[in-house]
Design a protein around this motif. Sequence first.
Motif, PDB file in Angstrom:
ATOM      1  N   CYS A   1     -16.053   6.798   7.904  1.00 47.02           N
ATOM      2  CA  CYS A   1     -14.628   5.994   7.406  1.00 47.02           C
ATOM      3  C   CYS A   1     -15.195   4.885   6.446  1.00 47.02           C
ATOM      4  CB  CYS A   1     -14.119   5.524   8.936  1.00 47.02           C
ATOM      5  SG  CYS A   1     -12.519   4.696   8.486  1.00 47.02           S
ATOM      6  N   ILE A   2     -14.276   4.923   5.507  1.00 49.30           N
ATOM      7  CA  ILE A   2     -14.588   3.873   4.460  1.00 49.30           C
ATOM      8  C   ILE A   2     -13.472   2.653   4.729  1.00 49.30           C
ATOM      9  CG2 ILE A   2     -14.874   3.241   1.966  1.00 49.30           C
ATOM     10  CD1 ILE A   2     -15.639   6.117   1.573  1.00 49.30           C
ATOM     11  N   HIS A   3     -14.058   1.453   4.937  1.00 43.54           N
ATOM     12  CA  HIS A   3     -13.023   0.380   4.925  1.00 43.54           C
ATOM     13  C   HIS A   3     -13.009  -0.194   3.684  1.00 43.54           C
ATOM     14  CE1 HIS A   3     -12.698  -4.109   5.796  1.00 43.54           C
ATOM     15  NE2 HIS A   3     -11.507  -3.564   6.064  1.00 43.54           N
ATOM     16  N   ILE A   4     -11.774  -0.142   3.202  1.00 44.84           N
ATOM     17  CA  ILE A   4     -11.229  -0.509   1.875  1.00 44.84           C
ATOM     18  C   ILE A   4     -10.309  -1.578   1.876  1.00 44.84           C
ATOM     19  CG2 ILE A   4     -10.412   0.282  -0.409  1.00 44.84           C
ATOM     20  CD1 ILE A   4     -11.153   3.010   0.384  1.00 44.84           C
ATOM     21  N   PRO A   5     -10.741  -3.049   1.823  1.00 45.94           N
ATOM     22  CA  PRO A   5      -9.455  -4.046   1.698  1.00 45.94           C
ATOM     23  C   PRO A   5      -8.970  -3.990   0.387  1.00 45.94           C
ATOM     24  CG  PRO A   5     -12.011  -5.073   1.777  1.00 45.94           C
ATOM     25  CD  PRO A   5     -12.147  -3.367   1.743  1.00 45.94           C
ATOM     26  N   PHE A   6      -7.875  -4.565   0.444  1.00 46.67           N
ATOM     27  CA  PHE A   6      -7.003  -4.626  -0.855  1.00 46.67           C
ATOM     28  C   PHE A   6      -7.710  -5.097  -2.242  1.00 46.67           C
ATOM     29  CE2 PHE A   6      -3.908  -5.833   2.613  1.00 46.67           C
ATOM     30  CZ  PHE A   6      -3.330  -4.582   2.463  1.00 46.67           C
ATOM     31  N   GLU A   7      -8.533  -6.129  -1.944  1.00 40.79           N
ATOM     32  CA  GLU A   7      -9.189  -6.732  -3.505  1.00 40.79           C
ATOM     33  C   GLU A   7     -10.405  -5.881  -3.812  1.00 40.79           C
ATOM     34  OE1 GLU A   7     -11.101  -8.444   0.269  1.00 40.79           O
ATOM     35  OE2 GLU A   7      -8.970  -8.193  -0.344  1.00 40.79           O
ATOM     36  N   MET A   8     -10.746  -4.646  -3.106  1.00 44.71           N
ATOM     37  CA  MET A   8     -11.968  -4.216  -3.618  1.00 44.71           C
ATOM     38  C   MET A   8     -11.757  -3.390  -4.806  1.00 44.71           C
ATOM     39  SD  MET A   8     -14.158  -1.131  -1.379  1.00 44.71           S
ATOM     40  CE  MET A   8     -14.746  -2.220  -0.288  1.00 44.71           C
ATOM     41  N   ARG A   9     -12.649  -3.345  -5.849  1.00 45.28           N
ATOM     42  CA  ARG A   9     -12.663  -2.721  -6.875  1.00 45.28           C
ATOM     43  C   ARG A   9     -12.528  -1.304  -6.835  1.00 45.28           C
ATOM     44  NH1 ARG A   9     -16.936  -6.030  -8.418  1.00 45.28           N
ATOM     45  NH2 ARG A   9     -17.749  -4.089  -9.251  1.00 45.28           N
ATOM     46  N   ASP A  10     -12.192  -0.345  -8.022  1.00 44.75           N
ATOM     47  CA  ASP A  10     -12.360   0.927  -7.983  1.00 44.75           C
ATOM     48  C   ASP A  10     -13.780   1.170  -7.924  1.00 44.75           C
ATOM     49  OD1 ASP A  10      -9.524   1.011  -7.745  1.00 44.75           O
ATOM     50  OD2 ASP A  10      -9.215   1.720  -9.700  1.00 44.75           O
ATOM     51  N   GLU A  11     -14.503   0.579  -8.600  1.00 47.08           N
ATOM     52  CA  GLU A  11     -15.881   1.032  -8.784  1.00 47.08           C
ATOM     53  C   GLU A  11     -16.584   0.851  -7.717  1.00 47.08           C
ATOM     54  OE1 GLU A  11     -14.394  -1.556 -10.969  1.00 47.08           O
ATOM     55  OE2 GLU A  11     -14.144  -0.284 -12.408  1.00 47.08           O
ATOM     56  N   ARG A  12     -16.336   0.172  -6.660  1.00 48.18           N
ATOM     57  CA  ARG A  12     -17.170  -0.208  -5.632  1.00 48.18           C
ATOM     58  C   ARG A  12     -16.492   1.201  -4.585  1.00 48.18           C
ATOM     59  NH1 ARG A  12     -20.865  -0.726  -2.313  1.00 48.18           N
ATOM     60  NH2 ARG A  12     -20.643  -2.049  -0.626  1.00 48.18           N
ATOM     61  N   ILE A  13     -15.325   1.393  -4.573  1.00 43.60           N
ATOM     62  CA  ILE A  13     -14.571   2.580  -3.932  1.00 43.60           C
ATOM     63  C   ILE A  13     -15.624   3.711  -4.221  1.00 43.60           C
ATOM     64  CG2 ILE A  13     -12.774   3.921  -3.311  1.00 43.60           C
ATOM     65  CD1 ILE A  13     -11.175   1.232  -3.732  1.00 43.60           C
TER      66      ILE A  13
END
Length: 129
Positions: A110-122
């Motif tokens: 499961c990947i935790h993706i906060p609102f402010e995370m950039r697309d590159e990091r995802i």
Amino acid sequence: MEKPEEEQVGSKRKKKTGVIKEFGARKAERYSRHGRELERRVVLILEKMKKEDRIKNYTYHEPFSQEDLKGEDFTIIKEINGQEVAIGFGVTISARSKTRHKINHPDKPCIHIPFEMRDERIIERIEKL
């Protein structure tokens, strides 16, 4: 005749309990809405990764589908050592939900993706799967 003080306090608690339940329901609805927005964002990112040949293909699993209930919001197909491998994973905006996901689906990432995370990091996190 006026009610004894204990009963008045008790009735106030009942009112607060109703307010707290209402607050919880609104919060759950808000998180659900944000979660669906996150899933739409991840679809766009996966589409970009597919065009760039970083993955072969992907599948989005609708909410409450069999795969979703198994902890998979998405399944990606990527090539590893010349073989195509399917990897299912979940996404969440909440650290608490990620913890719950680990308990309920220990074999699914499961990947935790906060609102402010950039697309590159995802993209980096998806590629690490």
